[in-house]
Every structure is written in C-alpha cells, then in structure tokens.
Design an enzyme around this catalytic site. Structure first.
Site, mmCIF file in Angstrom:
data_model
loop_
_atom_site.group_PDB
_atom_site.id
_atom_site.type_symbol
_atom_site.label_atom_id
_atom_site.label_comp_id
_atom_site.label_asym_id
_atom_site.label_seq_id
_atom_site.Cartn_x
_atom_site.Cartn_y
_atom_site.Cartn_z
ATOM 1 C CG ASP A 191 -10.185 12.076 -17.342
ATOM 2 O OD1 ASP A 191 -9.495 11.398 -18.126
ATOM 3 O OD2 ASP A 191 -11.141 11.608 -16.689
ATOM 4 C CE1 TYR B 217 -16.661 7.144 -17.078
ATOM 5 C CE2 TYR B 217 -16.381 7.495 -14.728
ATOM 6 C CZ TYR B 217 -16.637 6.655 -15.795
ATOM 7 O OH TYR B 217 -16.871 5.334 -15.567
ATOM 8 N NE ARG C 9 -3.060 0.311 3.200
ATOM 9 C CZ ARG C 9 -2.546 0.918 4.276
ATOM 10 N NH1 ARG C 9 -2.193 2.177 4.213
ATOM 11 N NH2 ARG C 9 -2.405 0.253 5.411
HETATM 12 C C1 LIG Z 1 -13.770 5.399 -17.355
HETATM 13 C C2 LIG Z 1 -13.420 6.811 -17.116
HETATM 14 C C3 LIG Z 1 -13.135 7.271 -15.821
HETATM 15 C C4 LIG Z 1 -13.239 6.387 -14.601
HETATM 16 O O1 LIG Z 1 -12.274 5.392 -14.617
HETATM 17 P P1 LIG Z 1 -12.415 3.990 -13.809
HETATM 18 O O2 LIG Z 1 -11.120 3.317 -14.147
HETATM 19 O O3 LIG Z 1 -13.626 3.298 -14.327
HETATM 20 O O4 LIG Z 1 -12.549 4.355 -12.377
HETATM 21 C C5 LIG Z 1 -12.769 8.601 -15.680
HETATM 22 N N1 LIG Z 1 -12.704 9.437 -16.731
HETATM 23 C C6 LIG Z 1 -12.976 9.037 -17.997
HETATM 24 C C7 LIG Z 1 -12.895 10.013 -19.116
HETATM 25 C C8 LIG Z 1 -13.350 7.707 -18.224
HETATM 26 O O5 LIG Z 1 -13.635 7.316 -19.478
#
Ligand SMILES: *Cc1c(COP(=O)(O)O)cnc(C)c1O
Length: 392
Positions: free
Chosen positions: A183, A111, A58
C-alpha cells in the site's frame, strides 16, 4: 520518444490526450453507463473482446481508462485498474491472489480496515493471515508457511510512521517466490516507487494524496498486465466496486499537481517536525525525516522526501492529547490524510479506540499520540497554531 518523460511531466500528460472528436484538451467526464455499437457484428466483437471498445461502465469507461494509464505510468507498472475506494482496491487485489487454504503474511501496522479484512473476513473463506508486529524483515521470514501466497505491507506505517525496507522485503519475497503487495498511499509515487524496488503489486487509496483535495474516494491497483487484466475481467467487475467517472476526473485533476503539493507538504512537515522535536511539552516525534528516527537511513534510501505525515506524543497522556486537538484553530479535527488542508487526529480516542490498550501501546500508539496530516497552508501559520495549542 527515447526515454519516458520525467515524473512531473507524466503527472500532467500520461494517460491523457485531447479528444480526437472535439479537440477538448482536458479529459472529458464520460458520464455514461453504456456505449453504443455501430452494428451487431461490432457489438459481438467488443463483447467477445476481439475488438477494444467500451460497452458498460462497470466493465470500463474512457475517463477511468485515462486514470488507469496515468497511474500505471507513475508507478512504473505494466497496467493499473481503478476501484471505488482504497478498500475496494486492497480487498480485490488480495482476493486476486488468495484461494481457499492459502495464507498471507502481513505487517501488523496496517490501515485498520485492511487489517480487519485480513483478520476477520479472509478466514470466512478458508484463508488466514499472520501478522508481524515488527518492521524487521526477519520477522516476516519467520512467519512464512508452505501455503503462504502473499506478503502484504505498508510503509511508512500508520500512525507511528515506521519504515519497512522495501528492497530487503522484496528480496525475501523473491527468494521464496511469494508475491509482494504494498500500500503506497502514505508516500504516493511522487516520493516512493515500490515496483522499482521489487514489489509486484501496488495498491492505493486515491482518496488521499492522489486526489489531494478531500473531495473524492477512489482506489488504484497497479502491477503486472496479466494480473491486472485478470482482476479486471474475473473479479472487480463482479464484485462491483467500480469508480465513478466524476471521481476519476477529480482524481486525474488532483494528480496534475501531486508533485507540487507533495513538495510543499513535505517541506511544511519538515519544519513542523523540527519545531515539535524541540518543544518542551512534546515527549517524542515520529517523522522519518528526523535523523533520530530509527528508519531514517532506510527512508533516505527509498524515498525522495520524507512525507507529510507526523505523529507526536504530548506530555501528560490521553487528556492532554485530546486537549491539543481541542485547541487547534487551523488544523481540522478530521480523519483522512493527504489533503491541501492540515488535519489532526488523537489516535487513542478515535482511530485506535477499539484496539485494547496493551495492544495499542505495543503498536506505539501511546495515550497522548497525536497524528498530523500536514497541508499546503503557510508553514508559519501552522507553526503558530501548534504553538498556541501546546501552550496550556
Ligand atoms: C485511507 C486508507 C485506506 C483506505 O482507503 P479508502 O479510500 O478510504 O477506502 C487504505 N490504506 C491507507 C494507508 C489509507 O490511508
């Protein structure tokens, strides 16, 4: 080395080296929760962080470390941290910036779970978020308050593939001295390098293009060394959303072919977008690679290629959108994206069903909107599949 290696070489080599003890060429899966010390003094200095070493997974693990070094290299970041999922990366990174009383400005086109975290969960801790409905940088500026401590966005956006001008938003953030977080899941560093455009922190769902094969959840936070270290030591190990070594290994293996997969997927997507745009049953195609897309010029400037996500509006609305989903044979009716397999989703009846209709329409999620994640199959098979699915 006089200059860093090129992206494709880094995707294979960065962060990984043969095991000095055994000569194993591929990075081993260090499937161990704990690590032994030679004596009490060594253990004390590792715990006191006077000496680099592993103690407990961890807190850190060599397989996770290889993925962290590789992702830092690919994003051009000082450092990176792995997490158990994309949402663990997003929520932890946001908490790394936000204190009680602080404010976040975010794009509305996030998202779903990231929107929910900012909208529903942050207020429980005395912080708040304002959502900007447009990709227009001036709208972000208007939403800033004296207590705004973070600007957060995605580009291209889900599911209508709008494009935010990264450099323009970075210039606003810089002039107001507000950190900017992005993101980069939809494009991946193979297509888009936000840190070189002025973004401070990049987050990823590694579950998508980085892994690429639909077999592991994971997340990445990449950014300044001090920020990443502080998240690692003061937050993520306590929140506990730590990646498993096996998933780290699957994601490492996936990244070796990221540039190859992305190139094939983008080319397939380009041909599919062109096909859909000229199809009489299709009203509108959202794909940044089409010259008619309002973000096309910005996408050209900041992306190496236009990605492999497409959405389009089937004539006839809700029922015909669902019908196309029911008729495809190769595309899988499944959430997620970025896999080798092509996937299809009718947004209004699935991912966006909880969003009120008016709000959905304002976001561009029309009743007949279908989203495709284009895979690496032969493009002619994918085109034939869509052609027969639209022939109703
Ligand atoms: C899928 C996704 C997430 C979340 O990711 P997980 O791995 O499912 O927790 C966040 N941002 C975008 C743009 C995504 O497509």
């Amino acid at each position: 080395m006089s200059h860093p290696h090129r992206f494709e070489t880094q995707a294979v080599h960065a962060g990984e080296a043969p095991c000095p003890a055994t000569g194993a060429l591929d990075t081993p899966i260090y499937q161990s929760t704990t690590f032994v010390s030679a004596d009490s003094d060594e253990m004390a200095s590792v715990y006191g962080e006077e000496k680099f070493g592993y103690m407990y997974t961890r807190y850190g693990n060599p397989t996770l470390r290889a993925l962290e070094l590789k992702m830092a290299a690919l994003e051009g970041a000082e450092a990176a941290l792995t997490t158990a999922s994309g949402m663990a990366a997003i929520s932890s990174a946001i908490l790394g910036f936000i204190q009680h009383g602080d404010h976040v400005v975010a794009s509305r086109a996030l998202y779903g779970a990231a929107y929910h975290f900012l909208h529903q969960i942050l207020p429980r801790f005395g912080a708040s978020a304002t959502f900007v409905a447009s990709t227009n940088v001036e709208e972000f500026e208007k939403a800033l308050r004296p207590n705004t401590r973070l600007i957060y966005f995605e580009t291209p956006t889900n599911p209508v593939l709008e494009i935010v001008d990264i450099a323009a938003l970075a210039s606003l953030a810089r002039s107001r001295q507000i950190p900017l977080m992005m993101d980069n899941t939809f494009a991946s560093p193979a297509l888009q390098k936000p840190i070189s455009e002025g973004v401070q922190v990049v987050v990823h769902s590694a579950t998508k293009y980085l892994c690429g094969h639909g077999d592991a959840l994971g997340g990445i936070i990449a950014g300044p060394g001090q920020f990443v270290d502080s998240l690692r030591h003061n937050l993520v190990r306590d929140l506990g959303g730590v990646l498993s070594p096996f998933n780290a290994w699957l994601i490492l293996r996936g990244i070796h072919t990221l540039p190859l997969r992305m190139a094939a997927q983008c080319e397939n997507a380009r041909q599919i977008a062109n096909f859909l745009q000229s199809h009489p049953r299709v009203d509108h195609v959202n794909y940044p690679g089409l010259p008619s897309h309002p973000g096309h010029e910005t996408a050209r400037k900041q992306m190496k290629a236009f990605g492999a996500m497409i959405s389009f509006e089937v004539q006839g609305g809700y029922e015909t959108g669902k019908k196309v989903m029911d008729r495809v044979k190769i595309f899988a009716r499944a959430a997620s994206l970025g896999d080798t397999r092509s996937l299809i989703v009718h947004s209004a009846s699935t991912s966006h069903r909880a969003v009120p209709r008016e709000q959905r329409l304002a976001m561009g999620v029309s009743e007949g909107l279908v989203r495709l994640s284009v895979g690496v199959e032969a493009v002619d098979d994918l085109l034939e599949d869509l052609d027969q699915a639209l022939a109703f």
